[in-house]
Design an enzyme around this catalytic site. Structure first.
Site, PDB file in Angstrom:
ATOM      1  N   LYS A 112      -2.548 -21.081 -30.676  1.00 57.01           N
ATOM      2  CA  LYS A 112      -1.412 -21.352 -31.550  1.00 57.01           C
ATOM      3  C   LYS A 112      -1.702 -20.950 -32.993  1.00 57.01           C
ATOM      4  O   LYS A 112      -0.781 -20.721 -33.770  1.00 57.01           O
ATOM      5  CB  LYS A 112      -0.997 -22.807 -31.439  1.00 57.01           C
ATOM      6  CG  LYS A 112      -0.497 -23.093 -30.025  1.00 57.01           C
ATOM      7  CD  LYS A 112       0.320 -24.328 -29.903  1.00 57.01           C
ATOM      8  CE  LYS A 112       1.002 -24.431 -28.542  1.00 57.01           C
ATOM      9  NZ  LYS A 112       0.050 -24.636 -27.428  1.00 57.01           N
TER      10      LYS A 112
HETATM   11  C1  LIG Z   1       0.454 -24.572 -26.102  1.00 57.55           C
HETATM   12  C2  LIG Z   1      -0.611 -24.289 -25.129  1.00 57.55           C
HETATM   13  C3  LIG Z   1      -0.329 -23.688 -23.889  1.00 57.55           C
HETATM   14  C4  LIG Z   1       1.094 -23.382 -23.441  1.00 57.55           C
HETATM   15  O1  LIG Z   1       1.695 -22.362 -24.216  1.00 57.55           O
HETATM   16  P1  LIG Z   1       3.282 -22.213 -24.224  1.00 57.55           P
HETATM   17  O2  LIG Z   1       3.567 -21.147 -25.221  1.00 57.55           O
HETATM   18  O3  LIG Z   1       3.837 -23.545 -24.620  1.00 57.55           O
HETATM   19  O4  LIG Z   1       3.702 -21.844 -22.833  1.00 57.55           O
HETATM   20  C5  LIG Z   1      -1.391 -23.386 -23.062  1.00 57.55           C
HETATM   21  N1  LIG Z   1      -2.661 -23.663 -23.415  1.00 57.55           N
HETATM   22  C6  LIG Z   1      -2.963 -24.245 -24.589  1.00 57.55           C
HETATM   23  C7  LIG Z   1      -4.392 -24.539 -24.903  1.00 57.55           C
HETATM   24  C8  LIG Z   1      -1.955 -24.565 -25.491  1.00 57.55           C
HETATM   25  O5  LIG Z   1      -2.262 -25.131 -26.664  1.00 57.55           O
END
Ligand SMILES: *Cc1c(COP(=O)(O)O)cnc(C)c1O
Length: 462
Positions: A112
């Protein structure tokens, strides 16, 4: 470049307006009115560039007049300078034709950061220019919140409030949100689950008096600018493996469908993506939907991959909009059914359109643990539980087309699950160890819209 709502009844916006707005006023999500296509020679020319230069070339057409080339280049440079790997998103080989795209070298150790660090710099530049102040409210299952706080802490012109489900995030995730001492950061522990956090956030956006009164801005994964930032690493990974001359598939640990939706944009831009595998944990609404055509909510079951413990997967609405050929009325109707009845059925034509790009798989808790354990036994490396879900699904589909599994977080963010599976407790990188002893600052809040709005009014700076 113009942005339109997936429900067809909100004003068209520019890139920077769509970024500041988050959720459209008709309840929909902003998408570009058309997706620019990159010529094969332009894709080939990304080979060997820095991540930042590739990011500039991939994202530039989407930004339109909102930022000049110089501004946008500088913003990208600042966004990624805090990453601890020069390649930003390095690719490592796991086995024959199976690769891992490491997306955890940013400041909060999860993918993220790619989007959030960029959006922090984009907000800063746009707000400074307009002399405006905004209140960012985000809902998180763990990683979005820490990434948002890290990106916005101490910035002028922004207050940031993060709602997370009380008691349902890992200790590291919680500490990343509660230990920053900047006065513009507010961690709120909501009594409910992640879907409650997300629902209250949506309620705030739909309460226009509050929304306009505090200058509400959203940075959740529905924010188009976040999706856009995530398109870049599909390009850099695929080009490393021979695109545009060779096809590549991706396995993506999925919750809110933001990361994998970015992959579908890369495909529409001309990247030769064979299949995008939606990898879900036991909260498998997306896997069931792609398999049966029925999208049906049935309650969140907490798992060892908590960032994917989601039922209502917000960005799936964008994929539906594409699958229904941009028919905003059809999407609005599905979403109304979802709200009223807890589910909807995708039309046969739309289901076929979805399956032309996406396939899916699921890993139970036992399968996830087994994937972490086997992988550690085989290679000596540890996977985070989310990545393990992706690896498990990928391994069911290995073949002639290179497969890239997105490694979405560093294992040290989920030490209990990793230790239970492998017997090894992954340590935090040295630069993060301070959060284990720093003072925490957090406010517990009820699952109640009026109480939340009152708190935000009171706490934000004016
Ligand atoms: C947010 C997240 C996901 C999922 O991603 P999306 O874009 O919500 O599908 C998977 N793994 C981790 C470690 C995350 O922080």
């Amino acid at each position: 470049m113009r942005y339109i709502s997936t429900r067809g009844a909100a004003p068209e916006l520019t890139f920077s307006e769509a970024m500041m707005t988050g959720l459209a006023r008709d309840g929909g999500l902003y998408v570009p009115a058309e997706v620019p296509v990159m010529a094969p020679e332009d894709i080939a020319a990304l080979a060997g560039l820095s991540y930042e230069e590739a990011a500039f070339r991939v994202m530039r057409p989407f930004v339109g007049d909102s930022f000049s080339d110089e501004e946008f280049r500088a913003i990208i440079g600042r966004a990624y300078e805090g990453f601890r790997h020069d390649a930003r998103a390095p690719l490592v080989q796991l086995g024959p034709n199976h690769f891992l795209l490491e997306l955890f070298h940013g400041p909060t150790l999860a993918f993220k950061d790619f989007a959030m660090q960029l959006i922090g710099q984009l907000f800063q530049a746009a707000l400074a220019r307009e002399g405006r102040r905004v209140t960012i409210v985000g809902a998180t299952s763990g990683d979005t919140g820490s990434a948002a706080i890290e990106a916005f802490r101490g910035l002028d012109n922004v207050d940031v409030f993060i709602l997370y489900p009380h008691g349902r995030v890992s200790e590291i995730q919680r500490r990343q949100m509660t230990t920053p001492s900047e006065s513009n950061v507010h961690a709120l522990a909501l009594h409910g689950d992640f879907d409650d956090c997300q629902a209250r956030l949506k309620d705030m956006f739909n309460h226009f008096e509050f929304r306009d009164g505090v200058g509400l801005a959203g940075v959740n994964s529905i924010n188009w600018a976040r999706v856009l930032a995530q398109v870049v690493y599909y390009f850099t990974a695929a080009v490393s493996l021979g695109a545009p001359h060779r096809k590549v598939s991706f396995s993506v640990p999925t919750g809110n469908f933001g990361d994998i939706y970015a992959g579908s944009i890369a495909k529409r831009m001309g990247l030769p993506v064979e299949t995008l595998f939606v990898a879900t944990n036991q909260n498998d609404i997306l896997h069931r939907c792609l398999t049966t055509g029925r999208y049906e909510v049935d309650g969140v079951k907490p798992s060892i991959s908590p960032s994917m413990d989601i039922q209502v997967s917000s960005n799936f609405e964008r994929a539906l909009f594409d699958a229904y050929d941009g028919d905003g009325n059809a999407v609005a109707q599905l979403m109304a059914e979802l709200k009223a009845d807890g589910g909807f059925t995708v039309s046969q034509g739309a289901l076929e359109a979805l399956r032309a790009t996406f396939s899916s798989g699921r890993a139970s808790e036992e399968e996830t643990k087994a994937a972490i354990r086997d992988f550690h036994a085989r290679t000596g490396e540890v996977l985070c539980p989310h990545t393990a879900v992706g690896v498990k699904v990928a391994e069911e589909h290995l073949g002639a087309v290179p497969m890239v599994t997105l490694s979405t977080a560093h294992p040290a963010k989920f030490p209990d699950a990793v230790e239970a599976a492998t017997g090894v407790r992954p340590g935090l990188p040295a630069h993060m160890q301070g959060i284990m002893t720093a003072k925490e600052r957090v406010t517990e809040v009820p699952n109640d819209l009026a109480a939340l709005e009152a708190l935000i009014h009171e706490r934000r700076a004016r």
